[in-house]
Design a protein around this motif. Sequence first.
Motif, PDB file in Angstrom:
ATOM      1  N   UNK A  13       0.857  -1.188   0.000  1.00  0.00           N
ATOM      2  CA  UNK A  13       0.000   0.000   0.000  1.00  0.00           C
ATOM      3  C   UNK A  13       0.891   1.234   0.000  1.00  0.00           C
ATOM      4  N   UNK A  14       0.689   2.089  -0.997  1.00  0.00           N
ATOM      5  CA  UNK A  14       1.456   3.329  -1.090  1.00  0.00           C
ATOM      6  C   UNK A  14       0.535   4.495  -0.751  1.00  0.00           C
ATOM      7  N   UNK A  15       0.835   5.188   0.320  1.00  0.00           N
ATOM      8  CA  UNK A  15       0.027   6.327   0.752  1.00  0.00           C
ATOM      9  C   UNK A  15       0.502   7.577   0.018  1.00  0.00           C
ATOM     10  N   UNK A  16      -0.379   8.142  -0.792  1.00  0.00           N
ATOM     11  CA  UNK A  16      -0.008   9.314  -1.585  1.00  0.00           C
ATOM     12  C   UNK A  16      -0.262  10.589  -0.787  1.00  0.00           C
ATOM     13  N   UNK A  17       0.778  11.086  -0.153  1.00  0.00           N
ATOM     14  CA  UNK A  17       0.696  12.342   0.585  1.00  0.00           C
ATOM     15  C   UNK A  17       1.419  13.445  -0.180  1.00  0.00           C
ATOM     16  N   UNK A  52      -0.778  -6.534   6.529  1.00  0.00           N
ATOM     17  CA  UNK A  52       0.462  -7.304   6.671  1.00  0.00           C
ATOM     18  C   UNK A  52       1.433  -7.023   5.529  1.00  0.00           C
ATOM     19  N   UNK A  53       0.973  -6.303   4.507  1.00  0.00           N
ATOM     20  CA  UNK A  53       1.837  -5.976   3.367  1.00  0.00           C
ATOM     21  C   UNK A  53       2.637  -4.711   3.670  1.00  0.00           C
ATOM     22  N   UNK A  54       3.711  -4.465   2.927  1.00  0.00           N
ATOM     23  CA  UNK A  54       4.524  -3.265   3.152  1.00  0.00           C
ATOM     24  C   UNK A  54       3.728  -1.983   2.898  1.00  0.00           C
ATOM     25  N   UNK A  55       3.995  -0.969   3.696  1.00  0.00           N
ATOM     26  CA  UNK A  55       3.361   0.342   3.532  1.00  0.00           C
ATOM     27  C   UNK A  55       4.442   1.365   3.192  1.00  0.00           C
ATOM     28  N   UNK A  56       4.243   2.076   2.103  1.00  0.00           N
ATOM     29  CA  UNK A  56       5.184   3.103   1.671  1.00  0.00           C
ATOM     30  C   UNK A  56       4.458   4.439   1.578  1.00  0.00           C
ATOM     31  N   UNK A  57       5.221   5.528   1.498  1.00  0.00           N
ATOM     32  CA  UNK A  57       4.617   6.862   1.461  1.00  0.00           C
ATOM     33  C   UNK A  57       5.295   7.711   0.395  1.00  0.00           C
ATOM     34  N   UNK A  58       4.475   8.424  -0.363  1.00  0.00           N
ATOM     35  CA  UNK A  58       4.994   9.392  -1.324  1.00  0.00           C
ATOM     36  C   UNK A  58       4.616  10.787  -0.849  1.00  0.00           C
ATOM     37  N   UNK A  59       5.554  11.729  -0.956  1.00  0.00           N
ATOM     38  CA  UNK A  59       5.279  13.104  -0.542  1.00  0.00           C
ATOM     39  C   UNK A  59       6.142  14.058  -1.352  1.00  0.00           C
ATOM     40  N   UNK A  60       6.012  15.346  -1.067  1.00  0.00           N
ATOM     41  CA  UNK A  60       6.708  16.375  -1.835  1.00  0.00           C
ATOM     42  C   UNK A  60       7.742  17.128  -1.000  1.00  0.00           C
ATOM     43  N   UNK A  61       8.321  18.101  -1.631  1.00  0.00           N
ATOM     44  CA  UNK A  61       9.320  18.962  -0.993  1.00  0.00           C
ATOM     45  C   UNK A  61       8.711  19.747   0.163  1.00  0.00           C
ATOM     46  N   UNK A  62       7.433  20.042   0.049  1.00  0.00           N
ATOM     47  CA  UNK A  62       6.727  20.803   1.074  1.00  0.00           C
ATOM     48  C   UNK A  62       5.506  21.458   0.468  1.00  0.00           C
TER      49      UNK A  62
END
Length: 241
Positions: A13-17, A52-62
């Motif tokens: 699961x990739x959390x798009x922040x 139970x699957x890997x969790x990743x996060x995408x984000x920006x410079x600010x």
Amino acid sequence: MIERELGKQLLGIDLNMGCPMPKIAGNGDGCALMQNSTLAGRIVEQTVRAVTVPVTVKFRKGWDEAHQNAAEFAKICEQNGAVALTIHGRTREQLYAGEADRACMAEVKRAVKIPVFANGDVHSGASALETLAETGCDGVMIGRAALGDPFLFAEIQAALAGQAYRKPSPEQRREIALRHASMALEQKGPHAMIELRKHLAFYARGERGASKLRVRINACKTLADLKEIWPEHGLGADDAP
């Protein structure tokens, strides 16, 4: 619930922040979460606990030039259980304008111990190598550059391996575009052609008579229409604008 429904199809699961679009960020989601790192951290933590699957996060410079907190945000994501991060080197205010800040990507990489992927302005094998060299990141993430150019991944793989790469011919681009359309129509039904038009238009980039081809694509209603207006050997002189 998601894991029960998808089973082994769910690899992570990739959390798009990092989404900067007003309809998302304006609702407190996407990149707006970078302004509320406490809430963002809780979202990461609760997601990690729930699956139970890997969790990743995408984000920006600010959020904007006055509010750049990518490195601090990266640490919060790591502390709450994210196993990898993707940093896009622009602020929410920039959207997709200007150049992606590789120095920011490098700062994020230095701030955490988990893998970090660089995102922004990676549109060729050469740009991928430059980004990795300047940022020290573990990999690159491709977004808009892949529209109409799924061959880009092979180009980057070749660059990483130090191998020569031959760009696809117009015939190969047409073949993949038709395959793309066929798969989408099979999965979603005839109405998918309307959605497909904007995607298929990207495949026309670099074609002789590309502007006229894009107009024709926008008039297509079926796969047969697409095959008819996109000649097997590319657009000829009579078809060029």
